[in-house]
Write an enzyme that holds these catalytic residues in place. Structure first.
Site, PDB file in Angstrom:
ATOM      1  N   SER A 166      -3.200  -5.370   0.384  1.00 42.99           N
ATOM      2  CA  SER A 166      -3.447  -6.281   1.509  1.00 42.99           C
ATOM      3  C   SER A 166      -4.079  -7.561   0.988  1.00 42.99           C
ATOM      4  O   SER A 166      -4.695  -7.561  -0.087  1.00 42.99           O
ATOM      5  CB  SER A 166      -4.400  -5.615   2.506  1.00 42.99           C
ATOM      6  OG  SER A 166      -4.889  -6.547   3.455  1.00 42.99           O
ATOM      7  N   TYR A 182     -12.491  -1.403   4.353  1.00 40.96           N
ATOM      8  CA  TYR A 182     -11.061  -1.675   4.191  1.00 40.96           C
ATOM      9  C   TYR A 182     -10.823  -2.617   3.008  1.00 40.96           C
ATOM     10  O   TYR A 182      -9.971  -2.351   2.152  1.00 40.96           O
ATOM     11  CB  TYR A 182     -10.490  -2.274   5.474  1.00 40.96           C
ATOM     12  CG  TYR A 182      -8.984  -2.450   5.439  1.00 40.96           C
ATOM     13  CD1 TYR A 182      -8.145  -1.359   5.626  1.00 40.96           C
ATOM     14  CD2 TYR A 182      -8.407  -3.693   5.214  1.00 40.96           C
ATOM     15  CE1 TYR A 182      -6.755  -1.503   5.588  1.00 40.96           C
ATOM     16  CE2 TYR A 182      -7.034  -3.855   5.177  1.00 40.96           C
ATOM     17  CZ  TYR A 182      -6.214  -2.759   5.359  1.00 40.96           C
ATOM     18  OH  TYR A 182      -4.848  -2.910   5.308  1.00 40.96           O
ATOM     19  N   LYS A 191      -8.775  -1.657  -0.476  1.00 44.47           N
ATOM     20  CA  LYS A 191      -7.584  -2.373  -0.937  1.00 44.47           C
ATOM     21  C   LYS A 191      -7.826  -3.060  -2.289  1.00 44.47           C
ATOM     22  O   LYS A 191      -6.894  -3.185  -3.104  1.00 44.47           O
ATOM     23  CB  LYS A 191      -7.139  -3.390   0.116  1.00 44.47           C
ATOM     24  CG  LYS A 191      -6.566  -2.733   1.373  1.00 44.47           C
ATOM     25  CD  LYS A 191      -5.376  -1.842   1.063  1.00 44.47           C
ATOM     26  CE  LYS A 191      -4.691  -1.310   2.299  1.00 44.47           C
ATOM     27  NZ  LYS A 191      -3.501  -0.489   2.006  1.00 44.47           N
TER      28      LYS A 191
END
Length: 245
Positions: free
Chosen positions: A137, A150, A154
């Site tokens: 991402s 998150y 990533k």
């Protein structure tokens, strides 16, 4: 794409029950690949197979290490792999909970190791080439509010990708990642339907739009294909220039 390039190739796509994974599984099947679609939702897999009954569904929770490995074994050898499965739990940094950390890293990072180990070991034993694409991402390289875990997961995916490329490359197994911006899947359209919220993100994207699903699917297919035969260990932004600003 080279004619029939994916014919007689087996491709595994995790998180194939919806969104990018679903579209990718359908596109690869259309190109002639034998697709192994992994999801923990049996209902989502049934809907996928209803769209293309040549796709082989595998229902397993990727957080279960042993069950995942056992579920993959009957489908080996698998020469192409897309580690797409991921979850997001968003909280301000000061409200991050340890159980949220465990869930995100189990799905977003640990499952990549589990699935890739099983497939890569088999390819090495058979002396077959392979290509792995990990779906990362833009959050791997930029701080986003309320995305502490998150973003961390990533960033770990991209770090893992580089080491996998280094260690598996000598066995002719390439490993790359893609780093999409917001993608307008069904969930993405709902999550970013608020115009004020969307405007803040769009203002940071030079192309001033979010990604459509095909904007991500086609670069993944390129990285799986022989056209990218000398590309290894790369993190490819698919973000309209977000990371360039």
């Amino acid at each position: 794409m080279t004619e029939n390039e994916f014919q007689n190739k087996t491709v595994c796509v995790t998180g194939a029950g919806r969104g990018i994974g679903k579209a990718l599984a359908l596109r690869l099947a259309e190109l002639g690949a034998k697709v192994i679609a992994i999801s923990k939702s049996d209902e989502n897999l049934k809907q996928l197979v209803a769209l293309n009954n040549k796709i082989s569904p595998v229902c397993v929770d990727l957080c279960d290490w042993n069950a995942t490995k056992e579920a993959i074994k009957p489908h080996l050898p698998i020469q192409l792999l897309v580690n797409n499965a991921a979850v997001a739990i968003l909280h301000p940094f000061l409200e991050v909970k340890p159980e949220d950390f465990d869930v995100l890293f189990n799905v977003n990072v640990r499952s990549i190791i589990c699935v890739s180990q099983e497939i890569a070991r088999d390819l090495i034993e058979r002396k077959l080439p392979g290509s792995i694409v990990n779906v990362s991402s833009q959050a791997s390289a930029a701080g986003l509010k309320d995305h502490s875990i998150y973003c961390s997961s990533k960033a770990a995916v991209d770090g893992l990708t580089r080491v996998m490329a280094l260690e598996l490359g000598p066995h002719n197994i390439r490993v790359n990642s893609v780093q999409p911006t917001v993608v307008l899947t069904e969930m993405g359209r709902i999550g970013w339907s608020d115009e004020t919220k969307a405007a803040g993100m769009l203002s940071k994207i030079p192309l001033h739009r979010f990604a459509e699903v095909d904007d991500v699917v086609e670069p993944i297919i390129y990285l799986l294909s022989n056209r990218s035969a000398m590309i290894n260990g790369v993190g490819l932004p698919i973000d309209g220039g977000f990371l360039a600003t």
